[in-house]
Design an enzyme around this catalytic site. Structure first.
Site, PDB file in Angstrom:
ATOM      1  N   GLY A 114       3.992   1.186   5.748  1.00 22.83           N
ATOM      2  CA  GLY A 114       4.249   2.161   6.799  1.00 22.83           C
ATOM      3  C   GLY A 114       5.666   2.135   7.315  1.00 22.83           C
ATOM      4  O   GLY A 114       6.172   3.152   7.800  1.00 22.83           O
ATOM      5  N   GLU A 116       0.939  -2.343  -1.710  1.00 24.48           N
ATOM      6  CA  GLU A 116      -0.408  -1.930  -1.308  1.00 24.48           C
ATOM      7  C   GLU A 116      -1.508  -2.311  -2.290  1.00 24.48           C
ATOM      8  O   GLU A 116      -2.652  -2.544  -1.884  1.00 24.48           O
ATOM      9  CB  GLU A 116      -0.435  -0.415  -1.063  1.00 24.48           C
ATOM     10  CG  GLU A 116       0.220   0.029   0.232  1.00 24.48           C
ATOM     11  CD  GLU A 116       1.746   0.125   0.133  1.00 24.48           C
ATOM     12  OE1 GLU A 116       2.369   0.460   1.144  1.00 24.48           O
ATOM     13  OE2 GLU A 116       2.301  -0.146  -0.952  1.00 24.48           O
ATOM     14  N   ASP A 163       1.461   4.586  -0.160  1.00 23.84           N
ATOM     15  CA  ASP A 163       1.222   5.844   0.533  1.00 23.84           C
ATOM     16  C   ASP A 163       2.394   6.161   1.440  1.00 23.84           C
ATOM     17  O   ASP A 163       3.516   5.822   1.126  1.00 23.84           O
ATOM     18  CB  ASP A 163      -0.125   5.803   1.274  1.00 23.84           C
ATOM     19  CG  ASP A 163      -0.131   4.852   2.456  1.00 23.84           C
ATOM     20  OD1 ASP A 163       0.554   3.807   2.399  1.00 23.84           O
ATOM     21  OD2 ASP A 163      -0.838   5.138   3.450  1.00 23.84           O
TER      22      ASP A 163
END
Length: 345
Positions: free
Chosen positions: A117, A140, A148
């Site tokens: 993030g 991840e 993502d």
């Protein structure tokens, strides 16, 4: 506008809309407050003629942001509150897209750890700064997710087959590697950051960055580019894994080990995602399709348990091997999101 909360400080200083992450005790993990407040102030600053550029940093030298708020996601998954997790991802991805198309210069100081993030709120910016202390990664697959926050798109833009390599293995980049892999633009020694920030606040001119940056050192990724491309151009994760097993180079041994330990579902869907989205909105759409199902049908909750909750580093994935993952599972994880794909364009 001044937003002062325990998770971040947002204010206007001189010509700059200035955000500082203040969750140092949890390595500035991106949570709901950060997503909502950043969305709010960026929308205001985009229309504010007194703001010439946006700058974002952290009050910790250890980490800009080490990723998302995994503890919150674990709670959502264990309680069956999948919608709250999906709502967070949707809004976080919209913030990532907002940063990418922000109408003014967006200058993230990617000093220290920048993962997951943290990449999403920095590496979509227009003038991305790393230092000799930067550690950038998308790890991840090791926790049952996929790269993502638009990470699959960033990986797709990397030279050669670095995207597949970095996404499947979670290999950490230093500042020089991040510049070479197109995750960053400028290499500035940490000791010069304070003076650079002061100059930007005074002038509002991103051209001032050139006065403080230096040439990035040679990248280890660049030195291995040919060998990485030879292996990671393989048609499937299984083929890539098998070619790594035949290579005796230290980097290949480490890559093989990382893939062997990662979630099989995540690995297969990561290759699909990195080779998929040709634009950021398309990549975010593909990523959302996966994450909107991962709490219920993937390995994410188990991955967080093993790394964050119990810390035994021994996840029990749903499938023990890549070959054991049913084709119907991949179709389920990559199909149009339930209720329709959100708009990230």
């Amino acid at each position: 506008m001044v937003v002062a909360e325990e998770d971040l400080r947002a204010r206007v200083e001189g010509r700059v809309g200035y955000i500082t992450l203040t969750r140092g005790k949890v390595l500035n993990a991106v949570n709901r407050t950060i997503v909502d407040r950043m969305t709010e102030v960026l929308a205001a600053w985009a229309e504010d003629p007194t703001v010439a550029l946006v700058m974002i940093d952290a009050d910790s030298e250890k980490a800009f942001s080490a990723g998302g708020d995994l503890s919150a996601m674990y709670h959502f998954g264990k309680s069956g509150d999948y919608q709250s997790g999906n709502d967070f991802w949707r809004d976080e991805y919209r913030l990532n897209a907002m940063i990418d198309r922000f109408p003014k210069p967006y200058v993230p100081f990617m000093d220290g750890i920048v993962m997951g993030g943290g990449v999403g709120i920095s590496a979509h910016g227009s003038h991305r700064i790393v230092t000799e202390h930067s550690v950038v990664a998308m790890p991840e697959c090791a926790i049952g997710l996929i790269p993502d926050v638009g990470g699959s798109y960033l990986l797709r833009q990397a030279p050669g087959r670095l995207g597949e390599y970095l996404g499947l293995t979670g290999t950490r980049m230093n500042g020089a590697d991040a510049v070479y892999a197109k995750f960053a633009d400028h290499y500035v020694p940490r000791e010069r950051l304070a003076d650079l920030k002061a100059r930007l606040i005074e002038t509002g001119d991103v051209g001032e960055i050139s006065r403080f940056e230096v040439a990035a050192p040679a990248s280890d990724l660049e030195a291995r580019l040919f060998d990485i491309a030879r292996i990671f151009s393989g048609p499937t994760v299984e083929a890539i894994r098998d070619m790594l097993a035949e290579d005796e180079a230290e980097w290949a041994l480490k890559a093989h080990e990382a893939i062997s330990k990662a979630s099989p579902i995540s690995l297969l869907c990561t290759l699909w995602a990195v080779r998929g989205g040709r634009s950021l909105p398309e990549a975010l759409r593909n990523e959302y399709r996966f994450v909107s199902r991962v709490l219920e049908h993937g390995d994410f909750v188990e991955g967080i348990r093993a790394v964050i909750i119990d810390k035994d580093r021994n996840p029990k994935w749903r499938y023990a091997a890549l070959e054991a993952v049913p084709q119907c599972t991949l179709c389920q994880m990559t199909a149009e999101a339930e209720g329709g794909d959100p708009d990230f364009g």
